[in-house]
Design a protein around this motif. Sequence first.
Motif, PDB file in Angstrom:
ATOM      1  N   ASN A   1       0.810  -1.222   0.000  1.00 49.54           N
ATOM      2  CA  ASN A   1       0.000   0.000   0.000  1.00 49.54           C
ATOM      3  C   ASN A   1       0.839   1.264   0.000  1.00 49.54           C
ATOM      4  O   ASN A   1       0.323   2.345  -0.198  1.00 49.54           O
ATOM      5  CB  ASN A   1      -0.886   0.040   1.251  1.00 49.54           C
ATOM      6  N   LYS A   2       2.108   1.123   0.301  1.00 43.69           N
ATOM      7  CA  LYS A   2       2.935   2.318   0.452  1.00 43.69           C
ATOM      8  C   LYS A   2       3.217   2.975  -0.897  1.00 43.69           C
ATOM      9  O   LYS A   2       3.151   2.350  -1.950  1.00 43.69           O
ATOM     10  CB  LYS A   2       4.246   1.945   1.131  1.00 43.69           C
ATOM     11  N   ILE A   3       3.565   4.263  -0.827  1.00 46.71           N
ATOM     12  CA  ILE A   3       3.962   4.990  -2.024  1.00 46.71           C
ATOM     13  C   ILE A   3       5.451   4.729  -2.254  1.00 46.71           C
ATOM     14  O   ILE A   3       6.273   4.974  -1.375  1.00 46.71           O
ATOM     15  CB  ILE A   3       3.700   6.503  -1.839  1.00 46.71           C
ATOM     16  N   LYS A   4       5.777   4.212  -3.431  1.00 53.11           N
ATOM     17  CA  LYS A   4       7.170   3.911  -3.752  1.00 53.11           C
ATOM     18  C   LYS A   4       7.853   5.192  -4.229  1.00 53.11           C
ATOM     19  O   LYS A   4       7.431   5.815  -5.199  1.00 53.11           O
ATOM     20  CB  LYS A   4       7.253   2.817  -4.810  1.00 53.11           C
ATOM     21  N   VAL A   5       8.914   5.584  -3.512  1.00 50.85           N
ATOM     22  CA  VAL A   5       9.564   6.875  -3.718  1.00 50.85           C
ATOM     23  C   VAL A   5      11.013   6.673  -4.139  1.00 50.85           C
ATOM     24  O   VAL A   5      11.740   5.885  -3.531  1.00 50.85           O
ATOM     25  CB  VAL A   5       9.534   7.704  -2.407  1.00 50.85           C
ATOM     26  N   ALA A   6      11.434   7.394  -5.195  1.00 55.67           N
ATOM     27  CA  ALA A   6      12.849   7.441  -5.553  1.00 55.67           C
ATOM     28  C   ALA A   6      13.328   8.895  -5.474  1.00 55.67           C
ATOM     29  O   ALA A   6      12.533   9.829  -5.587  1.00 55.67           O
ATOM     30  CB  ALA A   6      13.076   6.885  -6.956  1.00 55.67           C
ATOM     31  N   GLN A   7      14.626   9.060  -5.272  1.00 55.05           N
ATOM     32  CA  GLN A   7      15.204  10.392  -5.130  1.00 55.05           C
ATOM     33  C   GLN A   7      16.104  10.681  -6.328  1.00 55.05           C
ATOM     34  O   GLN A   7      17.025   9.923  -6.604  1.00 55.05           O
ATOM     35  CB  GLN A   7      16.011  10.446  -3.821  1.00 55.05           C
ATOM     36  N   PHE A   8      15.816  11.785  -7.037  1.00 56.57           N
ATOM     37  CA  PHE A   8      16.641  12.198  -8.181  1.00 56.57           C
ATOM     38  C   PHE A   8      17.486  13.396  -7.749  1.00 56.57           C
ATOM     39  O   PHE A   8      16.964  14.482  -7.504  1.00 56.57           O
ATOM     40  CB  PHE A   8      15.732  12.592  -9.345  1.00 56.57           C
ATOM     41  N   GLY A   9      18.806  13.191  -7.641  1.00 54.40           N
ATOM     42  CA  GLY A   9      19.697  14.249  -7.150  1.00 54.40           C
ATOM     43  C   GLY A   9      20.030  13.978  -5.696  1.00 54.40           C
ATOM     44  O   GLY A   9      19.154  14.042  -4.839  1.00 54.40           O
ATOM     45  N   LEU A  10      21.286  13.642  -5.438  1.00 57.61           N
ATOM     46  CA  LEU A  10      21.665  13.255  -4.072  1.00 57.61           C
ATOM     47  C   LEU A  10      22.654  14.233  -3.459  1.00 57.61           C
ATOM     48  O   LEU A  10      23.580  13.859  -2.732  1.00 57.61           O
ATOM     49  CB  LEU A  10      22.177  11.814  -4.057  1.00 57.61           C
ATOM     50  N   GLY A  11      22.445  15.532  -3.761  1.00 54.24           N
ATOM     51  CA  GLY A  11      23.171  16.596  -3.053  1.00 54.24           C
ATOM     52  C   GLY A  11      22.591  16.765  -1.651  1.00 54.24           C
ATOM     53  O   GLY A  11      21.780  15.948  -1.212  1.00 54.24           O
ATOM     54  N   PRO A  12      22.996  17.834  -0.954  1.00 55.14           N
ATOM     55  CA  PRO A  12      22.538  18.020   0.439  1.00 55.14           C
ATOM     56  C   PRO A  12      21.015  18.053   0.559  1.00 55.14           C
ATOM     57  O   PRO A  12      20.445  17.421   1.462  1.00 55.14           O
ATOM     58  CB  PRO A  12      23.145  19.363   0.845  1.00 55.14           C
ATOM     59  N   ILE A  13      20.338  18.766  -0.347  1.00 59.63           N
ATOM     60  CA  ILE A  13      18.870  18.855  -0.258  1.00 59.63           C
ATOM     61  C   ILE A  13      18.244  17.497  -0.584  1.00 59.63           C
ATOM     62  O   ILE A  13      17.311  17.044   0.087  1.00 59.63           O
ATOM     63  CB  ILE A  13      18.333  19.944  -1.221  1.00 59.63           C
ATOM     64  N   GLY A  14      18.772  16.823  -1.602  1.00 58.66           N
ATOM     65  CA  GLY A  14      18.255  15.513  -1.981  1.00 58.66           C
ATOM     66  C   GLY A  14      18.375  14.503  -0.851  1.00 58.66           C
ATOM     67  O   GLY A  14      17.445  13.729  -0.583  1.00 58.66           O
ATOM     68  N   LEU A  15      19.531  14.515  -0.185  1.00 55.84           N
ATOM     69  CA  LEU A  15      19.715  13.572   0.930  1.00 55.84           C
ATOM     70  C   LEU A  15      18.753  13.882   2.071  1.00 55.84           C
ATOM     71  O   LEU A  15      18.196  12.961   2.688  1.00 55.84           O
ATOM     72  CB  LEU A  15      21.166  13.611   1.435  1.00 55.84           C
ATOM     73  N   GLU A  16      18.534  15.167   2.345  1.00 55.37           N
ATOM     74  CA  GLU A  16      17.575  15.533   3.397  1.00 55.37           C
ATOM     75  C   GLU A  16      16.162  15.117   3.021  1.00 55.37           C
ATOM     76  O   GLU A  16      15.395  14.643   3.866  1.00 55.37           O
ATOM     77  CB  GLU A  16      17.618  17.045   3.669  1.00 55.37           C
TER      78      GLU A  16
END
Lengths: 334, 334
Positions: free
Chosen positions: A5-20
């Motif tokens: 049921n969860k929302i599957k999330v990916a992160q594009f851009g792993l700079g400081p803001i992306g990591l946060e």
Amino acid sequence: MTTQNKIKVAQFGLGPIGLEALKLAASKPWADIVGGVDIAPEKIGRDLAELTGLPALAGRKVYPDIEALLAAARPDVVLHTSVSKFAAAAAQIEPIVQHGISVVSSSEELLCPAFRDAHLAARLDSLCQRHNARVLGTGVNPGFVMDVLPVVMTGVSRSVSRVSAQRVVNATTRRGPLQRKIGSGWTPAEFERRFAEGSAGHAGLKDSVALIAHCLGWKLDNITETGRAMVADHDITTPHVQVKKGQCCGLHQVGVATMNGRSVIELDLKMYLDAPDPHDAIQIEGEPPLRVRIEGGVAGDHATVAAVVNAVPRVLAARPGLRVMTDIAAPCLA
Amino acid sequence: MTTQNKIKVAQFGLGPIGLEALKLAASKPWADIVGGVDIAPEKIGRDLAELTGLPALAGRKVYPDIEALLAAARPDVVLHTSVSKFAAAAAQIEPIVQHGISVVSSSEELLCPAFRDAHLAARLDSLCQRHNARVLGTGVNPGFVMDVLPVVMTGVSRSVSRVSAQRVVNATTRRGPLQRKIGSGWTPAEFERRFAEGSAGHAGLKDSVALIAHCLGWKLDNITETGRAMVADHDITTPHVQVKKGQCCGLHQVGVATMNGRSVIELDLKMYLDAPDPHDAIQIEGEPPLRVRIEGGVAGDHATVAAVVNAVPRVLAARPGLRVMTDIAAPCLA
């Protein structure tokens, strides 16, 4: 809540803001982090558990592009925190949308994208609709304090003749990159030269103006923007920068829109070291007049990440298309 | 904009608020007023031009019920400003929805209707979906300053542990019915007796608490409400009431919600004659902490009418169903 049921999330851009953003998303019971994308060779192939310090993300990797990510996992939504410009963001987002995956972006020029490039916005909107995806730009500034919040205040207005807002940020309490970006230690002339050529200053002030005008249905004459250096009246030392009296210690940027020759929107932003009385303020001239003040202001970095993550469930519930903050459901903690 | 493209609007309830809503709607380029409904025999059959003083409304009549209105005109949306209670509102709204016509209501108990009666809310929602209609409750208080606006502020929150708000209204500047409703000239004991039996006090404070909890996904232990008299410390004369020192000059009403034994929402409302420093204030405890203040506050009557009229285009764009303010698009002047 099961993983299904969860929302599957990916992160594009792993700079400081992306990591946060990734770390905040990972703390949400509704989110299942499935991987990341970054072009930096030193990040590709690394484990998100290692990059974030969150053991629960073990096994989720960084991929060089969306195709490589898709070979391993299929996100419902991608958090996009890599570039400011609409054209650059669209080039990264279109391949994601083509797979029917929605995107929430911190790109400043995605706040009101038709203002930046109506043709490109129409193309991205059409792509979204064809593939049943949504794209949204959000953040704190732009994205909330100087645009969405003033617009929301007009929800109780009988009429509005002018919108103005001021934001004063004490940069001394902020991260090093921001202290440098605002010109700390440059000569005032150097700041103003770089602002004029577009390589210094706050991105997104015109976009905030454009979103307000879009929501109020105002056909503007034009939007102008000025950027001046704030000049230090004493020596300032932070953990990141040293500024002598007389040097630039930050910026004072003003965006103004006129309609029928009259100033109807004015957004005034000061970000500088040792700024006293940090706050956000909004005035709606109209009936009734409204004067709003946020004591201390809304902290930029942490709140930007919150705005991006909080938008996810509302974006997925919105109609397919290129959306702006004011045509999805009202902002809310998610 | 041609008449064909306009939103056809009818007004249900032609008391002071209804007439103001009608006049504001009539000023909007997107609205075409088609008629009114009221049960008062002295209003039925009268012309809206005469009732509102707006010659442009000539030929639009007051009908005794929705069926009689429909025999003459077919609205897209009905502005409903007649009753506070959910059950009474639903009884008036269901026959409208059955014709596929949407409703925007100032009924306080429609702000978060599932809180008042989950069974009735489900039935109305189902009726809306079956007939492709939308129903929304809105206003200023409840509907904006102590509920929707705090929720919107949490859109930039990483986490929220508590929400509180205070509203101070100087009733001296308000209309006569409000000055009487808050108990002006009663003994304090008389106000408190009437508050306890439900015949005096501000309607909708618990609904505001419930909407905040709904949006934040908080499962509350309970919501409690207290109502005390504000006691005049000097003689007060307005065009509508006379109050002696020691008599009731208004109300102090507090709604509190607890979760796991801890106070997590507290809404504090004071409406009284000669109240100094009228304002609205919101505090979000969490990360980041947020402190918002609206100097002078949001004027109730005029702004309530604005909230109802402004919601119309957003309600018509929403998915069919019984909606709350936080699941349609962000508030905005329309």
